[in-house]
Design a protein around this motif. Sequence first.
Motif: not given
Length: 101
Positions: A2-4, A14-20, A40-42
């Motif tokens: 929810k927070w992203l 725009y948010v780019v979230f990377s996670n291993p 807020g839409d993916i």
Amino acid sequence: MKWLPARAYDNGVYVVFSNPVGMDDDQLKNGCSMIIDPFGDIIEECRSFEDSFVIGVCSKDKIFKSGGYRYTNARRPELYADILSAPHRSVQKVAWLDDKT
């Protein structure tokens, strides 16, 4: 997750979230890297437990129409300029960071 989307929406960016993917010390990382639009839409998301990447299309139009953009334009830095310019020593206490380094 929810927070992203909330941060993308709040800030109109725009948010780019990377996670291993895989084990990181004693923590399992599940990937789920994604690109989120200013509403807020993916718009794209990695849904594999393998190494992968996605490509998304970002447009300036969405930024200018977002609520966060309106908030940025309505800000009044003269009200908080003295607070931001005051002397400050930044301190970060990160659990995994050794103080000796």
